[in-house]
Design an enzyme around this catalytic site. Structure first.
Site, PDB file in Angstrom:
ATOM      1  N   LYS A   9      -9.161   3.756   4.150  1.00 46.80           N
ATOM      2  CA  LYS A   9      -8.076   2.925   3.587  1.00 46.80           C
ATOM      3  C   LYS A   9      -8.304   1.385   3.383  1.00 46.80           C
ATOM      4  O   LYS A   9      -9.360   1.074   3.754  1.00 46.80           O
ATOM      5  CB  LYS A   9      -6.638   2.850   4.617  1.00 46.80           C
ATOM      6  N   TYR A  49       1.588  10.735  -0.435  1.00 47.71           N
ATOM      7  CA  TYR A  49       2.540  10.529   0.722  1.00 47.71           C
ATOM      8  C   TYR A  49       3.770  11.149   0.573  1.00 47.71           C
ATOM      9  O   TYR A  49       4.829  10.879   1.240  1.00 47.71           O
ATOM     10  CB  TYR A  49       2.633   9.130   0.882  1.00 47.71           C
ATOM     11  N   ASN A 112      -4.312   1.564  10.227  1.00 49.00           N
ATOM     12  CA  ASN A 112      -5.075   2.317  11.015  1.00 49.00           C
ATOM     13  C   ASN A 112      -6.204   2.814  10.416  1.00 49.00           C
ATOM     14  O   ASN A 112      -6.799   4.012  10.916  1.00 49.00           O
ATOM     15  CB  ASN A 112      -4.332   3.495  11.615  1.00 49.00           C
ATOM     16  N   HIS A 115      -7.489   7.982   6.963  1.00 49.51           N
ATOM     17  CA  HIS A 115      -6.415   9.267   6.918  1.00 49.51           C
ATOM     18  C   HIS A 115      -7.494  10.388   6.982  1.00 49.51           C
ATOM     19  O   HIS A 115      -8.476  10.395   6.364  1.00 49.51           O
ATOM     20  CB  HIS A 115      -5.652   9.233   5.630  1.00 49.51           C
ATOM     21  N   GLU A 126      -5.037  18.106  -0.626  1.00 48.07           N
ATOM     22  CA  GLU A 126      -5.399  16.640  -0.804  1.00 48.07           C
ATOM     23  C   GLU A 126      -6.663  16.533  -1.602  1.00 48.07           C
ATOM     24  O   GLU A 126      -6.673  15.691  -2.327  1.00 48.07           O
ATOM     25  CB  GLU A 126      -5.493  16.040   0.462  1.00 48.07           C
TER      26      GLU A 126
END
Length: 149
Positions: A9, A49, A112, A115, A126
């Site tokens: 990310k 998402y 965080n 992913h 994905e």
């Protein structure tokens, strides 16, 4: 061989963790078959998402993933989905085990670092969302006999 989708990310990219994250998966014995640095469009972010569309945190997820470059990756190997999730660690870095990416480098749940797909079906969808088949390499590292029985 199983495949999974991982994305470093914007916070992981900005903090210079790309090499360290790739190193962990290579050291584990997995094969990198797709890799690109990209800016994520709002459309791609909303599709990625989409499962969270009705949740109050959805706009924040979309804003964050589109805020800077992302490194999208596809990794291949036996048990790569489950193993990648263990290497990543718990979603909340404050509860992630030391030795995991989030445990070692994460500070808050909203930042965080990475992913990873959570199941074979998710990985497949994905990968198809982020990569065309032409962007994925099929190859066998010569080290595979030393990694797999």
């Amino acid at each position: 061989m199983e495949r999974t989708f991982l994305a470093i990310k914007p916070d992981g990219v900005q903090r210079g963790l790309i090499g360290e994250i790739i190193r962990r998966y290579e050291a584990k014995g997995f094969t990198l078959v797709g890799l690109k640095l990209m800016n994520v469009s709002r459309e791609l972010a909303e599709k990625h998402y989409g499962v969270h569309k009705e949740k109050p945190f959805f706009p924040g997820l979309v804003e964050f993933i589109t805020s800077g470059p992302v490194v999208a990756m596809v990794w291949e190997g036996e048990g790569v989905i489950a193993s990648a999730r263990k290497i990543i660690g718990a979603t909340n870095p404050l509860t992630a085990e030391p030795g995991t990416i989030r445990g070692d480098y994460g500070v808050s749940i909203g930042r965080n670092i990475i992913h990873g797909s959570d199941a074979p079906e998710t990985a497949q969808s994905e990968i198809a969302l982020w990569f065309t088949s032409e962007e994925l390499a099929s190859w066998q590292p010569t080290i595979n006999p030393w990694v797999y029985e």
